[in-house]
Design an enzyme around this catalytic site. Structure first.
Site, PDB file in Angstrom:
ATOM      1  N   ASP A  38       0.858  -1.306   0.135  1.00 58.83           N
ATOM      2  CA  ASP A  38      -0.026  -0.113  -0.111  1.00 58.83           C
ATOM      3  C   ASP A  38       0.582   1.317   0.007  1.00 58.83           C
ATOM      4  O   ASP A  38       0.435   2.311   0.175  1.00 58.83           O
ATOM      5  CB  ASP A  38      -1.046  -0.103   1.331  1.00 58.83           C
ATOM      6  CG  ASP A  38      -0.363  -0.184   2.580  1.00 58.83           C
ATOM      7  OD1 ASP A  38       1.148   0.007   2.647  1.00 58.83           O
ATOM      8  OD2 ASP A  38      -1.137  -0.275   3.663  1.00 58.83           O
ATOM      9  N   LYS A 188       9.118  39.286 -12.567  1.00 58.78           N
ATOM     10  CA  LYS A 188       8.020  38.009 -12.985  1.00 58.78           C
ATOM     11  C   LYS A 188       6.935  38.340 -12.425  1.00 58.78           C
ATOM     12  O   LYS A 188       6.607  38.653 -11.248  1.00 58.78           O
ATOM     13  CB  LYS A 188       8.703  36.811 -12.764  1.00 58.78           C
ATOM     14  CG  LYS A 188       7.609  35.614 -12.982  1.00 58.78           C
ATOM     15  CD  LYS A 188       8.562  34.406 -12.248  1.00 58.78           C
ATOM     16  CE  LYS A 188       7.910  33.941 -11.042  1.00 58.78           C
ATOM     17  NZ  LYS A 188       8.596  32.600 -10.350  1.00 58.78           N
ATOM     18  N   THR A 222       9.052  29.249 -14.718  1.00 61.35           N
ATOM     19  CA  THR A 222      10.069  30.527 -14.972  1.00 61.35           C
ATOM     20  C   THR A 222      11.247  30.500 -15.443  1.00 61.35           C
ATOM     21  O   THR A 222      11.603  31.138 -16.308  1.00 61.35           O
ATOM     22  CB  THR A 222      10.144  30.339 -13.117  1.00 61.35           C
ATOM     23  OG1 THR A 222       9.145  30.263 -12.647  1.00 61.35           O
ATOM     24  CG2 THR A 222      11.124  31.926 -13.109  1.00 61.35           C
TER      25      THR A 222
HETATM   26  C1  R5P Z   1       9.241  31.330  -6.920  1.00 63.15           C
HETATM   27  O1  R5P Z   1       9.220  32.308  -6.269  1.00 63.15           O
HETATM   28  C2  R5P Z   1      10.458  30.397  -6.655  1.00 63.15           C
HETATM   29  O2  R5P Z   1      11.421  31.134  -6.544  1.00 63.15           O
HETATM   30  C3  R5P Z   1      10.628  29.699  -8.278  1.00 63.15           C
HETATM   31  O3  R5P Z   1      10.957  30.793  -9.346  1.00 63.15           O
HETATM   32  C4  R5P Z   1       9.458  28.991  -8.773  1.00 63.15           C
HETATM   33  O4  R5P Z   1       8.961  28.042  -7.716  1.00 63.15           O
HETATM   34  C5  R5P Z   1       9.647  28.022  -9.822  1.00 63.15           C
HETATM   35  O5  R5P Z   1       8.553  27.387 -10.139  1.00 63.15           O
HETATM   36  P1  R5P Z   1       8.262  26.929 -11.582  1.00 63.15           P
HETATM   37  O6  R5P Z   1       9.567  26.092 -12.005  1.00 63.15           O
HETATM   38  O7  R5P Z   1       6.976  26.217 -11.748  1.00 63.15           O
HETATM   39  O8  R5P Z   1       8.085  28.288 -12.591  1.00 63.15           O
END
Ligand code: R5P
Length: 288
Positions: A38, A188, A222
């Site tokens: 499980d 961003k 990102t």
């Molecule tokens: C956000 O504040 C973090 O520093 C990263 O940029 C984020 O967690 C990256 O996530 P992902 O790869 O999904 O864009």
């Protein structure tokens, strides 16, 4: 002092034991070959820890590794350890660090509360909001992974580093000082879990080798947006560098735009190329 490693962190635990010249206690993770059908976790200490200061190393990703961490802490305490230092290289659930909506759990605090039952202190790395450590019911400290990333990037001869968002500036700044190259940053906006948008900005990257430095790569959204922008502005080579490589969902496809991807051993993946054992070893040596 002895080191115990959970199944999510065996190489890092071994590296830490080597750095500190202390023994790694063997652990059994399967009661029966193949484990429990499980999916429940099982741990058994295969060496003595009575009277010892034990460094318990376990990343808390994916979620079942949290249960394993608590089982190990309980087993170590019951076996008579006098002190347990939890090294949680990647603190899963750290991003739910407050109650955004009524009725939500503050997940990071909930994990810390249970950790404090058996552990005496916590060392972690690049947690989403280091400020939350002060609210934990046990002494907790953030250890930086950027020296390891900075050293690696220096060896790859990058020309500059880029923080893909405000949150990453502190990481890029520290790594750039170690790599001996300048850094810049982007702004961003997160649209949803998979989609991000950056504010257009001219970057002096034409013909350069640039490393995007972040704490976590999750879906790679990102990094993909930042890397495409760098390539559009003429960057010759783009490297994605992070402490915690989760690489979930579309991450691998998103990261194809990068010439190289590097992550540390806080979370193990095919991109793990850097060990943060020296950083955690230094923090443990500094414990009183
Ligand atoms: C956000 O504040 C973090 O520093 C990263 O940029 C984020 O967690 C990256 O996530 P992902 O790869 O999904 O864009």
């Amino acid at each position: 002092m002895k080191v115990v490693g959970g199944s999510a962190s065996v190489p890092l635990a071994l590296g830490l034991a080597r750095e500190l010249s202390i023994d790694l206690v063997d652990v059994g993770f399967e009661k029966h070959p193949g484990g429990f059908p499980d999916g429940e976790r099982y741990v058994r200490l295969l060496g003595p820890v009575s009277g010892e200061h034990v460094v318990l190393v376990q990343t808390t990703h994916p979620s079942p590794m949290i249960v394993e961490l608590f089982l190990l802490a309980d087993a170590i305490r019951d076996a008579g350890a006098r002190r347990i230092t939890a090294v949680i290289p990647y603190f899963g659930y750290g991003r739910q660090d407050k109650r955004f909506l009524d009725g939500e759990a503050v997940s990071a605090k909930a994990i810390a509360k249970h950790l404090a039952v058996d552990c005496d202190e916590l060392l972690t790395m690049a947690i989403h909001n280091a400020g939350i450590l002060k609210t934990f019911p046990l002494p907790a400290r953030e250890v930086s992974g950027m020296p390891a990333i900075g050293r690696y990037l220096k060896s790859t001869k990058v020309d500059m580093l880029l923080a893909p968002d405000d949150n990453a500036i502190r990481f890029a700044k520290e790594a750039s000082a170690i790599a001996g190259v300048p850094f810049d940053s982007l702004e961003k906006e997160r649209i949803d879990s998979y989609t991000v948008k950056i504010t257009p900005k001219a970057l002096a990257v034409h013909g350069k080798s640039v490393a995007i430095v972040d704490d976590v790569i999750s879906t790679g959204g990102t990094i993909a947006v930042a890397a495409k922008e760098l390539k559009a502005q003429g960057a010759r080579r783009v490297i994605a560098a992070c402490v915690h490589g989760l690489f979930v969902g579309p991450a691998e496809a998103n990261l194809k735009v990068c010439d190289d991807v590097i992550a540390t051993d806080t979370v193990l993946s095919p991109h793990t190329k850097v060990s943060v054992a020296p950083e955690f070893a230094a923090a443990i040596r500094a414990l009183r």
